[in-house]
Write a protein that holds these residues in place. Structure first.
Motif, PDB file in Angstrom:
ATOM      1  N   UNK A  57       2.916   3.407  -9.417  1.00 27.83           N
ATOM      2  CA  UNK A  57       2.012   2.769 -10.113  1.00 27.83           C
ATOM      3  C   UNK A  57       2.026   1.140 -10.503  1.00 27.83           C
ATOM      4  N   UNK A  58       2.853   1.271 -11.574  1.00 24.43           N
ATOM      5  CA  UNK A  58       3.193  -0.170 -12.314  1.00 24.43           C
ATOM      6  C   UNK A  58       3.701  -1.190 -11.535  1.00 24.43           C
ATOM      7  N   UNK A  59       4.675  -0.697 -10.498  1.00 19.81           N
ATOM      8  CA  UNK A  59       5.289  -1.447  -9.440  1.00 19.81           C
ATOM      9  C   UNK A  59       4.217  -2.005  -8.413  1.00 19.81           C
ATOM     10  N   UNK A  60       3.480  -1.207  -8.029  1.00 20.12           N
ATOM     11  CA  UNK A  60       2.278  -1.583  -6.903  1.00 20.12           C
ATOM     12  C   UNK A  60       1.289  -2.459  -7.823  1.00 20.12           C
ATOM     13  N   UNK A  61       1.108  -2.474  -8.936  1.00 18.46           N
ATOM     14  CA  UNK A  61       0.174  -3.359  -9.679  1.00 18.46           C
ATOM     15  C   UNK A  61       0.924  -4.642  -9.590  1.00 18.46           C
ATOM     16  N   UNK A  62       2.114  -4.851  -9.852  1.00 18.46           N
ATOM     17  CA  UNK A  62       2.777  -6.000  -9.963  1.00 18.46           C
ATOM     18  C   UNK A  62       3.052  -6.824  -8.408  1.00 18.46           C
ATOM     19  N   UNK A  63       3.135  -5.741  -7.321  1.00 18.07           N
ATOM     20  CA  UNK A  63       3.368  -6.142  -6.172  1.00 18.07           C
ATOM     21  C   UNK A  63       1.701  -6.754  -5.430  1.00 18.07           C
ATOM     22  N   UNK A  64       0.820  -6.111  -6.104  1.00 16.47           N
ATOM     23  CA  UNK A  64      -0.670  -6.612  -5.647  1.00 16.47           C
ATOM     24  C   UNK A  64      -0.502  -8.080  -6.036  1.00 16.47           C
ATOM     25  N   UNK A  65      -0.271  -8.413  -7.421  1.00 15.38           N
ATOM     26  CA  UNK A  65      -0.365  -9.692  -7.883  1.00 15.38           C
ATOM     27  C   UNK A  65       0.631 -10.853  -6.897  1.00 15.38           C
ATOM     28  N   UNK A  92       0.807  -1.224  -0.085  1.00 14.99           N
ATOM     29  CA  UNK A  92       0.247   0.035   0.099  1.00 14.99           C
ATOM     30  C   UNK A  92       0.861   1.154   0.176  1.00 14.99           C
ATOM     31  N   UNK A  93       2.112   1.233   0.326  1.00 12.22           N
ATOM     32  CA  UNK A  93       3.180   2.481   0.435  1.00 12.22           C
ATOM     33  C   UNK A  93       3.902   2.549  -1.119  1.00 12.22           C
ATOM     34  N   UNK A  94       3.605   1.658  -1.987  1.00 12.81           N
ATOM     35  CA  UNK A  94       4.395   1.849  -3.045  1.00 12.81           C
ATOM     36  C   UNK A  94       3.931   2.966  -3.951  1.00 12.81           C
TER      37      UNK A  94
END
Length: 116
Positions: free
Chosen positions: A89-97, A84-86
């Motif tokens: 945006x693209x890195x956050x999507x990858x880390x959500x997965x 949630x702190x990333x």
């Protein structure tokens, strides 16, 4: 500024690792696919096409038909970083997965993983 290496990696090259991680913990490929479809809005045929075409992570997420708004409810740590702190945006999507696959491998119920 150069892109992070993961953005240019083929999603198809990492996908088998997601499946293997799940299967090692008695979960299934179909559950991995369900998570990916829930997150991205791809249907199964579109997901398989993305894999066949060996799209990179950036393209895979940019072409996602309908990113699930409930993904913002995903909290926790992946690779030592709170998703949630990333800020990127693209890195956050990858880390959500990554976080969803981690939850699957840890035995969490699909209803909870999919934030139902």
């Amino acid at each position: 500024m150069t892109k992070h290496k993961i953005y240019t990696m083929s999603f198809a090259s990492v996908y088998p690792h997601y499946v293997k991680k799940a299967e090692k913990k008695e979960r299934t490929k179909s559950e991995v696919d369900e998570i990916i479809r829930w997150l991205t809005g791809y249907n199964q045929e579109e997901l398989e096409t993305q894999l066949e075409e060996k799209k990179d992570f950036e393209t895979f997420f940019e072409e996602a038909p309908d990113m699930n708004p409930s993904r913002r409810k995903i909290k926790g740590v992946v690779c030592g970083v709170r998703v949630e702190d990333i800020e990127e945006p693209m890195m956050q999507e990858i880390r959500y997965l990554d976080k969803l696959i981690d939850e699957l491998a840890k035995g969490k119920a699909m209803e909870k993983i999919l934030r139902s």
